[in-house]
Design an enzyme around this catalytic site. Structure first.
Site, PDB file in Angstrom:
ATOM      1  N   CYS A  94       0.862  -1.181   0.000  1.00 25.60           N
ATOM      2  CA  CYS A  94       0.000   0.000   0.000  1.00 25.60           C
ATOM      3  C   CYS A  94       0.896   1.228   0.000  1.00 25.60           C
ATOM      4  O   CYS A  94       1.768   1.358   0.877  1.00 25.60           O
ATOM      5  CB  CYS A  94      -0.915  -0.020   1.219  1.00 25.60           C
ATOM      6  N   CYS A 244      -5.437   6.540  -1.672  1.00 27.04           N
ATOM      7  CA  CYS A 244      -4.762   5.304  -2.055  1.00 27.04           C
ATOM      8  C   CYS A 244      -3.482   5.705  -2.783  1.00 27.04           C
ATOM      9  O   CYS A 244      -3.546   6.309  -3.857  1.00 27.04           O
ATOM     10  CB  CYS A 244      -5.648   4.438  -2.955  1.00 27.04           C
TER      11      CYS A 244
END
Length: 305
Positions: A94, A244
Site C-alpha cells: 500500500c 490510495c
C-alpha cells in the site's frame, strides 16, 4: 472488540494514516504473532474494533518467507511490511501504508531516519526505498506497467460500471505491483455523483481483482509544469478510502499516458483525504519508476483490552 479478538488481549497497537488512508499498526519484530484474517478483520472493523482500511505488521524480513527471499538480493531490507486489507485479505502493498509503516518504525524506536536519509524495506511487491523529507516521506514505488500489454496501442482495455454512472466507461488497467483500473471522468460533478459504496464492476477483471480509480483532469491540466487531477478510489477488500497511494500513482500514469508525449513528469493528485505528489523518473533498472510523496501521521497508541 468481537470475541475473535479475545486472544489478542494485551497486544500493543498504534493507529496511523496517510492522507486519511488509515491503518492499525502492530510491532512484531521477531515474528511471534500470526494474526488470522478473521482477527485482522475484527481489528479493522470500524464499529466493533479499532477501525482501519488495513492492518500493517512490522516484522523483520528474516521471519517472513517473502522477506527471506528479498534479503538474498537486498540484504539491507531488514524490515518487512506485512500488509492486509481491512477484510483480512492479504495485499501486495500500500503506497500510503509504506509511509505510515516507516513513520511507525521510527516512532517505535526500531529505526532511526533523519531528513534526507533513506530506508529500504521489504513488501510483497518487492523492496521499496523510502526517503524522509521535512514534511513527510517519499517512496520509490518501482516501475509501473500496463496489466494488458495491448493497451499500450489501444489506450483502453476494459469497461467499468459503477452506481451513479449512466453508462459503462472505458478504462485502463495499470500495475504498481498491485492492480488498478483507471476511469477518466469529465468533471468533479460526475466524480462526486459516482457511488462507491458498492464495488464497481470491471470487465474483464484482472486475474487477482483490482482497485478502481475515478480521475478528473484539472482545467487546465498542467500548471507550472505540474499535472493536476482529482481522484476517488474503491479498494478491493476495503471499499472507498480517503486516499490510495498506489492508486494515485496509477491514476497519474494513466492520465499522463492519455495526455501524450508532452505530459509532465510531476503530478499533484487530490484525494478526499488531501494531496499526494507523484513523480516519474528513469529507474536504476532501465525502466520508468514512480515516486510517491506525502505525509504520515501516528494518531494513537494503545493496548487491546
Amino acid at each position: 472488540m468481537t470475541d475473535i479478538s479475545a486472544p489478542l488481549t494485551g497486544m500493543r497497537f498504534s493507529k496511523g494514516h496517510g492522507t486519511g488512508n488509515d491503518f492499525v499498526l502492530v510491532a512484531d519484530p521477531d515474528g511471534d504473532r500470526n494474526l488470522s484474517p478473521e482477527q485482522i478483520a475484527a481489528l479493522c472493523d470500524r464499529r466493533r474494533g479499532l477501525g482501519g482500511d488495513g492492518l500493517i505488521r512490522a516484522v523483520r524480513s528474516r521471519h517472513v518467507p517473502e522477506g527471506i527471499e528479498l534479503l538474498e538480493s537486498n540484504p539491507t531490507a531488514e524490515w518487512f511490511m506485512d500488509y492486509n486489507n481491512g477484510d483480512g485479505s492479504r495485499s501486495e502493498m500500500c503506497g500510503n501504508g509504506v509511509r505510515v509503516f516507516v513513520h511507525f518504525l521510527i516512532s517505535e524506536g526500531l529505526v532511526a531516519l533523519g531528513a534526507g536519509e533513506e530506508l529500504t524495506i521489504g513488501t510483497r511487491a518487492g523492496v521499496k526505498v523510502v526517503s524522509r523529507t521535512d514534511t513527510g516521506y517519499r517512496v520509490d514505488m518501482g516501475p509501473w506497467d500496463f496489466i494488458y500489454p495491448e493497451a499500450r496501442e489501444k489506450g483502453m482495455d476494459s469497461l467499468v460500471d459503477a452506481v451513479g454512472l449512466p453508462v459503462e466507461r472505458p478504462a485502463l488497467s495499470i500495475t504498481m505491483g498491485n492492480p488498478h483500473t483507471v476511469v477518466a471522468l469529465a468533471d468533479l460533478e460526475a466524480l462526486a455523483g459516482t457511488k462507491l459504496t458498492e464495488a464497481p464492476i470491471v470487465t474483464p477483471v484482472p486475474p487477482f481483482g483490482t482497485n478502481v480509480e475515478f480521475a478528473v483532469p484539472a482545467q487546465p491540466l498542467v500548471t507550472d509544469d505540474v499535472g493536476h487531477i482529482s481522484m476517488r478510489v474503491h479498494e478491493r477488500g476495503v471499499g472507498e478510502t480517503l486516499s490510495c497511494g498506489t492508486g494515485a500513482c496509477a491514476a497519474a500514469a494513466a492520465t499522463r499516458f492519455w495526455a501524450g508525449s508532452d505530459a509532465p513528469d510531476v503530478w499533484a493528485v487530490t484525494v478526499p483525504g488531501g494531496v499526494v505528489g507523484v513523480r516519474f523518473f528513469p529507474g536504476p533498472d532501465g525502466r520508468e519508476h514512480v515516486e510517491l510523496s506525502g505525509p504520515a501521521v501516528i494518531v494513537a497508541d494503545g493496548v487491546l483490552a
